[in-house]
Scaffold this active site. Sequence first.
Site, PDB file in Angstrom:
ATOM      1  N   ASP A 262     -28.590   8.009 -12.348  1.00  0.00           N
ATOM      2  CA  ASP A 262     -29.259   6.849 -12.914  1.00  0.00           C
ATOM      3  C   ASP A 262     -30.556   7.374 -13.543  1.00  0.00           C
ATOM      4  O   ASP A 262     -30.871   8.557 -13.465  1.00  0.00           O
ATOM      5  CB  ASP A 262     -29.510   5.815 -11.802  1.00  0.00           C
ATOM      6  N   TYR A 263     -31.296   6.486 -14.156  1.00  0.00           N
ATOM      7  CA  TYR A 263     -32.464   6.851 -14.951  1.00  0.00           C
ATOM      8  C   TYR A 263     -33.473   7.698 -14.155  1.00  0.00           C
ATOM      9  O   TYR A 263     -34.018   7.224 -13.173  1.00  0.00           O
ATOM     10  CB  TYR A 263     -33.143   5.561 -15.417  1.00  0.00           C
TER      11      TYR A 263
END
Length: 715
Positions: A262-263
């Site tokens: 994820d980010y």
Amino acid sequence: MDIRKLLKEMSLEEKIGQMLQLSPHNFINKSETKIHGFEYDLGLTTKQVFLAGSVLGIGNATEHQEVQRKYLKDSRLKIPLLFMADIVHGYETIFPIPLALSCSWNTDTAFHSARISAFEASTAGIQVTFSPMADLSRDPRWGRVMEGYGEDPYLLSMFVRAMVRGYQQDDISAKGNMASCVKHFAGYGAPIAGLDYNTVDMSRLSFYQTYLGGYQAAIDEGSKMVMASFNTFDGIPATVNQFLMIDVLRKQLNFNGVTITDYDGLNQVIVHRVAHDQREAAIQGIEAKIDIEMASSCYIKNIKDLIETSIINESDINDAVERILSLKSELGLFDNPYGHSNVDDEKRLIKSNEHLSKAKEIAHECAVLLKNESNILPLSNNTKVAVVGPYATSKSTNGVWSWKGNINDNISLSDALINEGVDVVYINGENPVITDIDMLREVDVVICALGEDIEKTGEAKSIVDLELPLFQVEWIKLAKEIKKKVITVLYNGRPLVLNNIDQSDAILEAWFLGSKSNEALADLLIGKKNPSGKLTMSFPRHEGQIPIYYNHLTTGRPFNKDVHNIYTSFYLDCESTPKYPFGFGLSYSNFEYDNMVLSDYEIYLNKSITTSITITNKSNVAGYEIVQLYIQDEVSKIARPEKELKGFQKILIQPYESKTVKFNISMKDLSYIDSLGETKWEYGRYIIMIGTNSNSVQKKDIIFKENNNEDKKHT
Ligand code: GLC
């Protein structure tokens, strides 16, 4: 494309570049894309940026083609960029938030919303969507419950499958399709205290029985990518958690596709204090077979050196890059790097009338009628109404993850009602002042359009107070002071605590239903459409009850309101049941259930049975009823829930018509998953339940036998 051959031609830097995903602002300054993450300087050289293999989002077909063209012009091996984005409940045509979709109990709504999303997004050059979110959650304090499909593993899995089918169909390279990336693996929906990104601490039994199923359903349906979650699991960040990413994902679920953080999830391993620095984080990411690092620079800055110093093997990098290139090849990008990006299609297809009318049709099915005292709804003709409260004049019904959805194209509830010919004599979108009471005297019914601030839902939006703000509720009090009938329409992205709107005569849960929300709600309020939605998350009476869910265990001292025994499981200051239970929803029709029968009272290993029930519509209004099938294993080695959803059917019943609904029951429906993730079943007595919601069922007992032998436990 011969991937193995291409791999051999690639330099080490070019291979490592494929494992980096950057936001579009690294490639194009004016991109319309909204990034769900804190953008900071990664300290990359121009060359490192140029080597990146994929882009997080892009604003439209023109931007997409400009970036791809510039990139390919200087690319030595002409390996196209891959564009991914969060298309979660619509691209420009916005559909109901996923939690609302699940309340339709009709997976076609999910399938069609995914189909249209894929059509629209792929014309803008997006080839992978970070959807569906398969995180099961039982905690409405967590803002991202709006992105999920409720508290039940069975229902959630059915919707996740439909979303993946809708996005991918059978060929992700075909026009109108895109690849699905299921997220967030794993257990992200169970953060302690409902605090986003917080620790997840659960037993293996809970993990396998409750939380894993949604991701497994997406993978079984063919989801091409898996995104790791931010949370720790067993104390190790999921991003580098080898139990999750290898033992479960790669081995147990047999997933061979591309994984992505994820980010800046890989960088967060340092923040979790499970790696000293980016170098260590990079090693852990490779060891967990994480293929793409999103929006951080551990890989790009360290892998070359780690290989040259033999800390990691180049073969691991080759495997990761082979998975990435295979995905690009399956998407047809080596044949056509622009995919289905097309400015003309974009203009013609996006937000077409066909798409918008489908969005309205879907929205009709997702609203849930929670209360309708003395059948005040649907509004009768010539009713004079006031429409008040923050959502009376608001167009903000798209929900979050609608970064391309323009709310200015939506209409407000008051305008939608006026367009349907309702006599709206007073509108006030502000907070009430005492003088407003005089304006309310003129009307028959006050519609209070209340709800959550949309900016308080979604990612990083955890709250502890689930009640509506008192200044909103003031409208209901004012109306009741002068004995007016009150219809409360709720716009929210999570279950709320609704005690302070109890004076409402009717409550319609409207969620955030997207581009055509208020047109759909107007149809429901005037009876053009009959509400059919049912809750897929329990609504608590108080935040202190959370987590509250229908499929709970009994405990050794279950509370029994008919027996006085203080030594049982109950709260001294609150009922322990939900305010509105899982599966609950009213209709303008009146459905009666009768004559539940079984084809047989005995079920064997390889012999299923059927159960059926007759539902009669005792009203003069045609309506859809969602018939739910639950089971209970009366005695088992591991305590099992009071009831488990094993089937549902949504049927249309005409006025005064009766319909018989039949369910097939096999031993698979009676099985459970143990703490090793293995499917088990036990012979013995089971209760089969059919009903209109989890609290209102008819029951029949069956015996599960090996084959005409006496009961015996199967291990
Ligand atoms: C966000 C979200 C994730 C999303 C990603 C890219 O932080 O957690 O769901 O796909 O970043 O926008």
